[in-house]
Design an enzyme around this catalytic site. Structure first.
Site, PDB file in Angstrom:
ATOM      1  N   ARG A  27       0.617  -1.430   7.420  1.00 28.98           N
ATOM      2  CA  ARG A  27       1.231  -0.286   6.727  1.00 28.98           C
ATOM      3  C   ARG A  27       2.312   0.404   7.557  1.00 28.98           C
ATOM      4  NH1 ARG A  27      -2.386   3.713   3.262  1.00 28.98           N
ATOM      5  NH2 ARG A  27      -0.266   4.044   2.523  1.00 28.98           N
TER       6      ARG A  27
ATOM      7  N   ASP B 223       0.811  -1.224   0.000  1.00 33.04           N
ATOM      8  CA  ASP B 223       0.000   0.000   0.000  1.00 33.04           C
ATOM      9  C   ASP B 223       0.847   1.278   0.000  1.00 33.04           C
ATOM     10  OD1 ASP B 223      -2.709  -0.614  -0.157  1.00 33.04           O
ATOM     11  OD2 ASP B 223      -2.911  -0.966   2.010  1.00 33.04           O
TER      12      ASP B 223
ATOM     13  N   CYS C 258      -4.581  10.147  -3.127  1.00 33.05           N
ATOM     14  CA  CYS C 258      -3.863   9.169  -2.296  1.00 33.05           C
ATOM     15  C   CYS C 258      -2.481   8.865  -2.867  1.00 33.05           C
ATOM     16  CB  CYS C 258      -4.641   7.869  -2.202  1.00 33.05           C
ATOM     17  SG  CYS C 258      -6.337   8.049  -1.663  1.00 33.05           S
TER      18      CYS C 258
ATOM     19  N   ARG D 203      -9.230   6.261  10.935  1.00 33.03           N
ATOM     20  CA  ARG D 203      -7.769   6.119  10.863  1.00 33.03           C
ATOM     21  C   ARG D 203      -7.078   7.052  11.876  1.00 33.03           C
ATOM     22  NH1 ARG D 203      -6.161   3.314   6.097  1.00 33.03           N
ATOM     23  NH2 ARG D 203      -7.827   1.834   5.670  1.00 33.03           N
TER      24      ARG D 203
ATOM     25  N   HIS E 145     -10.686   8.006   4.886  1.00 34.05           N
ATOM     26  CA  HIS E 145      -9.773   9.151   4.977  1.00 34.05           C
ATOM     27  C   HIS E 145     -10.534  10.387   4.502  1.00 34.05           C
ATOM     28  CE1 HIS E 145      -5.993   6.452   4.383  1.00 34.05           C
ATOM     29  NE2 HIS E 145      -5.922   6.952   5.596  1.00 34.05           N
TER      30      HIS E 145
HETATM   31  N1  ARG Z   1      -5.210   0.549   0.944  1.00 31.51           N
HETATM   32  C1  ARG Z   1      -4.897   1.840   1.490  1.00 31.51           C
HETATM   33  C2  ARG Z   1      -5.385   1.923   2.915  1.00 31.51           C
HETATM   34  O1  ARG Z   1      -6.459   1.460   3.183  1.00 31.51           O
HETATM   35  C3  ARG Z   1      -5.503   2.930   0.661  1.00 31.51           C
HETATM   36  C4  ARG Z   1      -5.063   4.290   1.067  1.00 31.51           C
HETATM   37  C5  ARG Z   1      -5.770   5.375   0.362  1.00 31.51           C
HETATM   38  N2  ARG Z   1      -5.134   6.604   0.598  1.00 31.51           N
HETATM   39  C6  ARG Z   1      -5.750   7.753   0.860  1.00 31.51           C
HETATM   40  N3  ARG Z   1      -5.038   8.823   1.040  1.00 31.51           N
HETATM   41  N4  ARG Z   1      -7.048   7.805   1.047  1.00 31.51           N
HETATM   42  O2  ARG Z   1      -4.737   2.450   3.787  1.00 31.51           O
END
Ligand code: ARG
Length: 296
Positions: free
Chosen positions: A97, A67, A270, A146, A175
């Site tokens: 991550r 990612d 992203c 998040r 996000h």
């Molecule tokens: N698979 C990543 C996650 O879930 C996607 C991130 C998307 N990034 C963003 N800035 N919205 O963390």
């Protein structure tokens, strides 16, 4: 007045991009991206940014971090009031991550950025930089899925800025950058359906001229996950209604297809991390910091 930031981007070249685990509702390991197509789409995005006068610095992708291509989440880059370039590295919500910042940290440091954290394993708070935007008189930060509320306090006091929190409740808009995109000093794309009632009211009060997206528009087209370079909006897709409003306001829409990256749950914003937001220009300097949260 057009945005003065959004011309210098950090990105991650997708050499090890795949969908290996599920941490958002878009991810499905049975639906893998095509590596060649993903790389071609990424290169097209870089070329588009450069053609519009932006610059791109790319860091290599770690093989163990599928990612990491979503470079927006590596950290929050800013130019401080004293002129120093600074990056507040993210502390990712999911362990899958967390190793990404292990590579991002030295990469930024070698390029002269001062670095800090608002959280690291076991201490402090989660911060994912895709939740943060300079807009109006503050850094607007989404929290909930998040980023944690505590991170807002750290950001405000560590950077000497005002932070305005918005509580995200929609699991698909995990996000803020999936639901919010500043267009200029008065306008932004917003999807209030991502937020709880008080925060939806707060974001509409914050943006003098909002371009309001429906939940469906935001989720099916990723059109809030766009970037703005001067008067051009670089978007993964644009519903006709949205395009008509943008053009009426004097923006040019440029579409770049990044479909492979939608499989991991992210799009143009992203993939790109602007590091040219200046405290004292794009965000007022507020000594000691200040956090403004919506009522609960
Ligand atoms: N698979 C990543 C996650 O879930 C996607 C991130 C998307 N990034 C963003 N800035 N919205 O963390």
């Amino acid at each position: 007045m057009e945005l003065s930031w959004g011309r210098r981007y950090v990105m991650v070249e997708p050499t090890h991009f795949r969908v290996e685990y599920v941490i958002n509702p878009f991810m499905d390991p049975a639906d893998q991206p095509d590596p060649q197509l993903a790389l071609a789409q990424w290169r097209d995005l870089v070329a588009t940014i450069e053609r519009l006068g932006g610059t791109v610095e790319a860091l290599p992708q770690r093989p163990d971090a599928p990612d990491m291509v979503y470079a927006m989440n590596l950290g929050l880059g800013l130019v401080r009031a004293d002129g120093a370039e600074h990056v507040v590295l993210s502390h990712m919500r999911y362990a899958e991550r967390r190793m990404e910042t292990g590579s991002a940290h030295p990469w930024f440091a070698e390029r002269g950025f001062a670095t800090s954290y608002v959280g690291r394993d076991g201490v402090g708070a989660h911060l994912e930089a895709g939740d943060a935007f300079a807009f109006g008189d503050a850094l607007v930060v989404g929290y909930g899925p998040r980023t944690e509320e505590l991170a807002l306090k750290h950001l405000a006091s560590d950077l000497g800025i005002r932070v305005r929190g918005l509580r995200i409740t929609h699991p698909g808009m995990y996000h803020l950058d999936l639901a919010f995109c500043p267009l200029d000093d008065r306008r932004a794309i917003v999807c209030p359906a991502a937020l709880d009632e008080a925060s939806a009211a707060a974001v509409l009060a914050l943006v003098p001229e909002p371009l309001v997206l429906t939940e469906e528009e935001a989720l099916t087209t990723f059109c809030a996950n766009s970037i703005v370079i001067g008067r051009t909006v670089v978007m993964p897709a644009c519903p006709d209604r949205v395009r008509a409003q943008l053009e009426e306001w004097g923006f040019t829409v440029v579409i770049v297809d990044v479909s492979e990256f939608h499989k991991g749950g992210g799009s143009i914003r992203c993939l790109t991390n602007p590091v040219d937001v200046r405290i004292g220009r794009d965000l007022p300097s507020v000594p000691g910091g200040e956090v403004v949260l919506p009522p609960v």
